[in-house]
Design a protein around this motif. Sequence first.
Motif, PDB file in Angstrom:
ATOM      1  N   THR A  45       0.828  -1.210   0.000  1.00 41.46           N
ATOM      2  CA  THR A  45       0.000   0.000   0.000  1.00 41.46           C
ATOM      3  C   THR A  45       0.862   1.259   0.000  1.00 41.46           C
ATOM      4  O   THR A  45       0.543   2.249  -0.665  1.00 41.46           O
ATOM      5  N   ASN A  46       1.972   1.223   0.734  1.00 40.31           N
ATOM      6  CA  ASN A  46       2.869   2.375   0.762  1.00 40.31           C
ATOM      7  C   ASN A  46       3.667   2.509  -0.537  1.00 40.31           C
ATOM      8  O   ASN A  46       4.027   3.619  -0.939  1.00 40.31           O
ATOM      9  N   LEU A  47       3.956   1.372  -1.187  1.00 35.43           N
ATOM     10  CA  LEU A  47       4.623   1.426  -2.491  1.00 35.43           C
ATOM     11  C   LEU A  47       3.752   2.164  -3.501  1.00 35.43           C
ATOM     12  O   LEU A  47       4.224   3.024  -4.250  1.00 35.43           O
ATOM     13  N   VAL A  48       2.476   1.812  -3.510  1.00 29.74           N
ATOM     14  CA  VAL A  48       1.535   2.465  -4.426  1.00 29.74           C
ATOM     15  C   VAL A  48       1.435   3.951  -4.101  1.00 29.74           C
ATOM     16  O   VAL A  48       1.411   4.805  -4.996  1.00 29.74           O
ATOM     17  N   ALA A  49       1.403   4.270  -2.808  1.00 28.67           N
ATOM     18  CA  ALA A  49       1.306   5.669  -2.386  1.00 28.67           C
ATOM     19  C   ALA A  49       2.550   6.453  -2.805  1.00 28.67           C
ATOM     20  O   ALA A  49       2.454   7.596  -3.265  1.00 28.67           O
ATOM     21  N   LEU A  50       3.732   5.841  -2.651  1.00 27.70           N
ATOM     22  CA  LEU A  50       4.977   6.498  -3.071  1.00 27.70           C
ATOM     23  C   LEU A  50       4.983   6.749  -4.581  1.00 27.70           C
ATOM     24  O   LEU A  50       5.418   7.804  -5.046  1.00 27.70           O
ATOM     25  N   ALA A  51       4.510   5.753  -5.348  1.00 31.45           N
ATOM     26  CA  ALA A  51       4.460   5.901  -6.805  1.00 31.45           C
ATOM     27  C   ALA A  51       3.571   7.080  -7.191  1.00 31.45           C
ATOM     28  O   ALA A  51       3.886   7.836  -8.118  1.00 31.45           O
ATOM     29  N   LYS A  52       2.469   7.259  -6.464  1.00 29.50           N
ATOM     30  CA  LYS A  52       1.570   8.382  -6.742  1.00 29.50           C
ATOM     31  C   LYS A  52       2.223   9.711  -6.377  1.00 29.50           C
ATOM     32  O   LYS A  52       2.067  10.712  -7.086  1.00 29.50           O
ATOM     33  N   ILE A  53       2.954   9.728  -5.272  1.00 31.75           N
ATOM     34  CA  ILE A  53       3.622  10.960  -4.843  1.00 31.75           C
ATOM     35  C   ILE A  53       4.611  11.443  -5.902  1.00 31.75           C
ATOM     36  O   ILE A  53       4.691  12.630  -6.217  1.00 31.75           O
ATOM     37  N   PHE A  54       5.354  10.489  -6.480  1.00 38.11           N
ATOM     38  CA  PHE A  54       6.386  10.854  -7.456  1.00 38.11           C
ATOM     39  C   PHE A  54       5.897  10.760  -8.903  1.00 38.11           C
ATOM     40  O   PHE A  54       6.661  11.019  -9.835  1.00 38.11           O
ATOM     41  N   ASP A  55       4.644  10.355  -9.074  1.00 38.63           N
ATOM     42  CA  ASP A  55       4.035  10.242 -10.406  1.00 38.63           C
ATOM     43  C   ASP A  55       4.845   9.308 -11.307  1.00 38.63           C
ATOM     44  O   ASP A  55       5.216   9.647 -12.432  1.00 38.63           O
ATOM     45  N   SER A  57       5.501   4.768 -12.132  1.00 37.91           N
ATOM     46  CA  SER A  57       4.924   3.441 -11.959  1.00 37.91           C
ATOM     47  C   SER A  57       5.623   2.725 -10.812  1.00 37.91           C
ATOM     48  O   SER A  57       6.753   3.071 -10.436  1.00 37.91           O
ATOM     49  N   VAL A  58       4.970   1.719 -10.250  1.00 41.73           N
ATOM     50  CA  VAL A  58       5.577   0.941  -9.172  1.00 41.73           C
ATOM     51  C   VAL A  58       6.831   0.228  -9.674  1.00 41.73           C
ATOM     52  O   VAL A  58       7.844   0.146  -8.968  1.00 41.73           O
ATOM     53  N   SER A  59       6.786  -0.281 -10.908  1.00 43.16           N
ATOM     54  CA  SER A  59       7.950  -0.969 -11.486  1.00 43.16           C
ATOM     55  C   SER A  59       9.146  -0.031 -11.585  1.00 43.16           C
ATOM     56  O   SER A  59      10.288  -0.416 -11.310  1.00 43.16           O
ATOM     57  N   TYR A  60       8.881   1.211 -11.977  1.00 47.46           N
ATOM     58  CA  TYR A  60       9.962   2.196 -12.066  1.00 47.46           C
ATOM     59  C   TYR A  60      10.500   2.516 -10.678  1.00 47.46           C
ATOM     60  O   TYR A  60      11.715   2.618 -10.472  1.00 47.46           O
ATOM     61  N   LEU A  61       9.604   2.647  -9.715  1.00 47.66           N
ATOM     62  CA  LEU A  61      10.002   2.943  -8.342  1.00 47.66           C
ATOM     63  C   LEU A  61      10.872   1.833  -7.765  1.00 47.66           C
ATOM     64  O   LEU A  61      11.861   2.094  -7.064  1.00 47.66           O
ATOM     65  N   LEU A  62      10.547   0.586  -8.076  1.00 51.00           N
ATOM     66  CA  LEU A  62      11.304  -0.554  -7.559  1.00 51.00           C
ATOM     67  C   LEU A  62      12.623  -0.763  -8.295  1.00 51.00           C
ATOM     68  O   LEU A  62      13.431  -1.604  -7.902  1.00 51.00           O
ATOM     69  N   GLY A  63      12.839  -0.025  -9.378  1.00 54.84           N
ATOM     70  CA  GLY A  63      14.076  -0.178 -10.135  1.00 54.84           C
ATOM     71  C   GLY A  63      14.038  -1.332 -11.117  1.00 54.84           C
ATOM     72  O   GLY A  63      15.069  -1.739 -11.651  1.00 54.84           O
ATOM     73  N   PRO A  69       6.563   4.917 -17.679  1.00 58.43           N
ATOM     74  CA  PRO A  69       5.455   5.130 -18.605  1.00 58.43           C
ATOM     75  C   PRO A  69       4.649   6.386 -18.317  1.00 58.43           C
ATOM     76  O   PRO A  69       3.903   6.860 -19.161  1.00 58.43           O
ATOM     77  N   LYS A  70       4.799   6.934 -17.099  1.00 58.25           N
ATOM     78  CA  LYS A  70       4.050   8.142 -16.770  1.00 58.25           C
ATOM     79  C   LYS A  70       4.820   9.406 -17.142  1.00 58.25           C
ATOM     80  O   LYS A  70       4.347  10.517 -16.974  1.00 58.25           O
ATOM     81  N   PHE A  71       6.024   9.194 -17.641  1.00 60.47           N
ATOM     82  CA  PHE A  71       6.849  10.327 -18.042  1.00 60.47           C
ATOM     83  C   PHE A  71       6.262  10.959 -19.298  1.00 60.47           C
ATOM     84  O   PHE A  71       5.929  10.271 -20.260  1.00 60.47           O
TER      85      PHE A  71
END
Length: 251
Positions: A45-55, A57-63, A69-71
């Motif tokens: 749930t926090n991963l999804v929230a972090l992805a939203k904060i930085f706009d 994807s979760v995959s991009y956030l996890l490296g 894709p949101k770029f």
Amino acid sequence: MNFSTRLRELRKKKGLTQSELAKKLNVTYRAIQKYESGEGKPRNTNLVALAKIFDVSVSYLLGETNVNPKFSIAEVMEELNEQRQEKTYKFAKKQLTEQNEENKIVQLSNSLIPYEVEEEQALSAGMGEAYTDEVSKEIVYWNKQVKHDRSVVIRGNSMEPDYHYGDVALICYQDSVDVPGGIYAVDDIERGLAYIKSVFVEDKYIRLVSLNDSEDIEGNRLFPDILLPRNENTRIIGKVVEAFTPIKKEY
């Protein structure tokens, strides 16, 4: 890039301190420290929230990917000068065209219909094709389904421009000519030859006519009419209901 490095990079790019990010995520300052040091990872749930904060994807956030894709490419285009915008547009247009063509090939390949074609005992669109009792077959593909009894490879070019060497003719069995000048497969049993021709039935003969009316330098037809006697040695195999150039199937 791993999650901790990507998180730290995104936080700094957004101009947030660890405390400010912790407040946005509703976690402790210590939790953010653990995320960025690699000592801990957030719950889903926090991963999804972090992805939203930085706009992102979760995959991009996890490296897991370096492509976000949101770029927005529009943001980059706005920063480029006019000359570079034009170059970028042309390159992107080319990439889109190639992608669309690749998608068409995949879609076409997935919808192709197989035809089992006689290879050795091919019928002739030339001066006659000898046949044997041994018939090898191959599978070719086309994007249209046509009801037929037999499919054969055309040899020769006497039926051009409508029928080409290597095309596949689809034949429905019938033992008579119901359309004068129609395209039929004809068997010359006595000489062991078979043809695909425009056929006319006359009093004593069956006339086989080529569509290709090319002439030699002396004005003689390269493919003169062929007269076969109307007897038990001449057999109408069937009518050609369709012909096509096989489509190569992409795997």
